[in-house]
Design a protein around this motif. Structure first.
Motif, PDB file in Angstrom:
ATOM      1  N   LEU A  13       0.847  -1.180   0.000  1.00 35.78           N
ATOM      2  CA  LEU A  13       0.000   0.000   0.000  1.00 35.78           C
ATOM      3  C   LEU A  13       0.888   1.238   0.000  1.00 35.78           C
ATOM      4  O   LEU A  13       1.736   1.403   0.877  1.00 35.78           O
ATOM      5  CB  LEU A  13      -0.912   0.010   1.228  1.00 35.78           C
ATOM      6  CG  LEU A  13      -1.916   1.142   1.303  1.00 35.78           C
ATOM      7  CD1 LEU A  13      -2.936   1.011   0.166  1.00 35.78           C
ATOM      8  CD2 LEU A  13      -2.630   1.127   2.639  1.00 35.78           C
ATOM      9  N   VAL A  14       0.704   2.092  -0.997  1.00 38.19           N
ATOM     10  CA  VAL A  14       1.462   3.330  -1.095  1.00 38.19           C
ATOM     11  C   VAL A  14       0.569   4.458  -0.597  1.00 38.19           C
ATOM     12  O   VAL A  14      -0.566   4.606  -1.035  1.00 38.19           O
ATOM     13  CB  VAL A  14       1.902   3.600  -2.557  1.00 38.19           C
ATOM     14  CG1 VAL A  14       2.602   4.938  -2.665  1.00 38.19           C
ATOM     15  CG2 VAL A  14       2.796   2.483  -3.051  1.00 38.19           C
ATOM     16  N   GLU A  15       1.070   5.250   0.347  1.00 40.12           N
ATOM     17  CA  GLU A  15       0.317   6.368   0.895  1.00 40.12           C
ATOM     18  C   GLU A  15       1.090   7.663   0.694  1.00 40.12           C
ATOM     19  O   GLU A  15       2.298   7.708   0.913  1.00 40.12           O
ATOM     20  CB  GLU A  15       0.071   6.179   2.387  1.00 40.12           C
ATOM     21  CG  GLU A  15      -0.812   5.025   2.728  1.00 40.12           C
ATOM     22  CD  GLU A  15      -1.137   4.963   4.209  1.00 40.12           C
ATOM     23  OE1 GLU A  15      -0.712   5.867   4.976  1.00 40.12           O
ATOM     24  OE2 GLU A  15      -1.828   4.019   4.610  1.00 40.12           O
ATOM     25  N   ILE A  16       0.363   8.690   0.277  1.00 38.63           N
ATOM     26  CA  ILE A  16       0.945  10.017   0.138  1.00 38.63           C
ATOM     27  C   ILE A  16       0.050  10.966   0.921  1.00 38.63           C
ATOM     28  O   ILE A  16      -1.150  11.046   0.663  1.00 38.63           O
ATOM     29  CB  ILE A  16       1.029  10.446  -1.338  1.00 38.63           C
ATOM     30  CG1 ILE A  16       1.919   9.486  -2.110  1.00 38.63           C
ATOM     31  CG2 ILE A  16       1.530  11.874  -1.456  1.00 38.63           C
ATOM     32  CD1 ILE A  16       1.927   9.698  -3.599  1.00 38.63           C
ATOM     33  N   SER A  17       0.634  11.678   1.887  1.00 36.66           N
ATOM     34  CA  SER A  17      -0.135  12.602   2.718  1.00 36.66           C
ATOM     35  C   SER A  17       0.349  14.030   2.521  1.00 36.66           C
ATOM     36  O   SER A  17       1.554  14.274   2.440  1.00 36.66           O
ATOM     37  CB  SER A  17       0.011  12.238   4.198  1.00 36.66           C
ATOM     38  OG  SER A  17      -0.527  10.966   4.440  1.00 36.66           O
ATOM     39  N   VAL A  21      -4.655  18.778   3.120  1.00 29.75           N
ATOM     40  CA  VAL A  21      -5.313  18.283   1.910  1.00 29.75           C
ATOM     41  C   VAL A  21      -5.890  16.899   2.156  1.00 29.75           C
ATOM     42  O   VAL A  21      -7.057  16.652   1.931  1.00 29.75           O
ATOM     43  CB  VAL A  21      -4.332  18.251   0.711  1.00 29.75           C
ATOM     44  CG1 VAL A  21      -4.979  17.616  -0.506  1.00 29.75           C
ATOM     45  CG2 VAL A  21      -3.834  19.654   0.400  1.00 29.75           C
ATOM     46  N   GLY A  22      -5.061  15.985   2.609  1.00 28.46           N
ATOM     47  CA  GLY A  22      -5.531  14.630   2.874  1.00 28.46           C
ATOM     48  C   GLY A  22      -4.499  13.589   2.508  1.00 28.46           C
ATOM     49  O   GLY A  22      -3.332  13.908   2.254  1.00 28.46           O
ATOM     50  N   THR A  23      -4.938  12.334   2.468  1.00 26.66           N
ATOM     51  CA  THR A  23      -4.069  11.202   2.181  1.00 26.66           C
ATOM     52  C   THR A  23      -4.634  10.396   1.025  1.00 26.66           C
ATOM     53  O   THR A  23      -5.826  10.114   0.988  1.00 26.66           O
ATOM     54  CB  THR A  23      -3.930  10.292   3.415  1.00 26.66           C
ATOM     55  OG1 THR A  23      -3.403  11.062   4.505  1.00 26.66           O
ATOM     56  CG2 THR A  23      -3.022   9.110   3.152  1.00 26.66           C
ATOM     57  N   MET A  24      -3.763  10.050   0.089  1.00 23.20           N
ATOM     58  CA  MET A  24      -4.138   9.183  -1.023  1.00 23.20           C
ATOM     59  C   MET A  24      -3.486   7.825  -0.773  1.00 23.20           C
ATOM     60  O   MET A  24      -2.296   7.755  -0.483  1.00 23.20           O
ATOM     61  CB  MET A  24      -3.637   9.761  -2.347  1.00 23.20           C
ATOM     62  CG  MET A  24      -3.971   8.894  -3.541  1.00 23.20           C
ATOM     63  SD  MET A  24      -3.466   9.615  -5.108  1.00 23.20           S
ATOM     64  CE  MET A  24      -1.687   9.449  -5.001  1.00 23.20           C
ATOM     65  N   ARG A  25      -4.279   6.757  -0.870  1.00 25.01           N
ATOM     66  CA  ARG A  25      -3.777   5.398  -0.653  1.00 25.01           C
ATOM     67  C   ARG A  25      -4.074   4.554  -1.885  1.00 25.01           C
ATOM     68  O   ARG A  25      -5.210   4.535  -2.355  1.00 25.01           O
ATOM     69  CB  ARG A  25      -4.455   4.766   0.552  1.00 25.01           C
ATOM     70  CG  ARG A  25      -4.120   5.422   1.852  1.00 25.01           C
ATOM     71  CD  ARG A  25      -4.874   4.753   3.011  1.00 25.01           C
ATOM     72  NE  ARG A  25      -4.624   5.460   4.250  1.00 25.01           N
ATOM     73  CZ  ARG A  25      -5.336   6.480   4.694  1.00 25.01           C
ATOM     74  NH1 ARG A  25      -6.375   6.898   4.013  1.00 25.01           N
ATOM     75  NH2 ARG A  25      -5.031   7.065   5.831  1.00 25.01           N
TER      76      ARG A  25
END
Length: 60
Positions: A13-17, A21-25
């Motif tokens: 699982l790749v997460e970008i925070s 704004v928020g987090t994209m998973r």
């Protein structure tokens, strides 16, 4: 850019925070057909545009 000392694998699982704004998973997949659309969009932009307008094939 720093050297990467890890390897990604299918189902990781790749997460970008981004604060405020928020987090994209996104899970990684080995389904390469999911990546066919960028090549089609470049090679055949009018076909891709029509698909976006009528994703299920129905046209007026």
């Amino acid at each position: 850019m720093p050297a990467l000392d890890f390897t990604l694998h299918t189902h990781d699982l790749v997460e970008i925070s981004i604060d405020g704004v928020g987090t994209m998973r996104n899970p990684l997949t080995d389904d390469r057909t999911a990546l066919d659309w960028p090549a089609e969009a470049i090679d055949r932009p009018l076909v891709r545009r029509a698909h976006r307008a009528y994703p299920h094939g129905e046209q007026p």
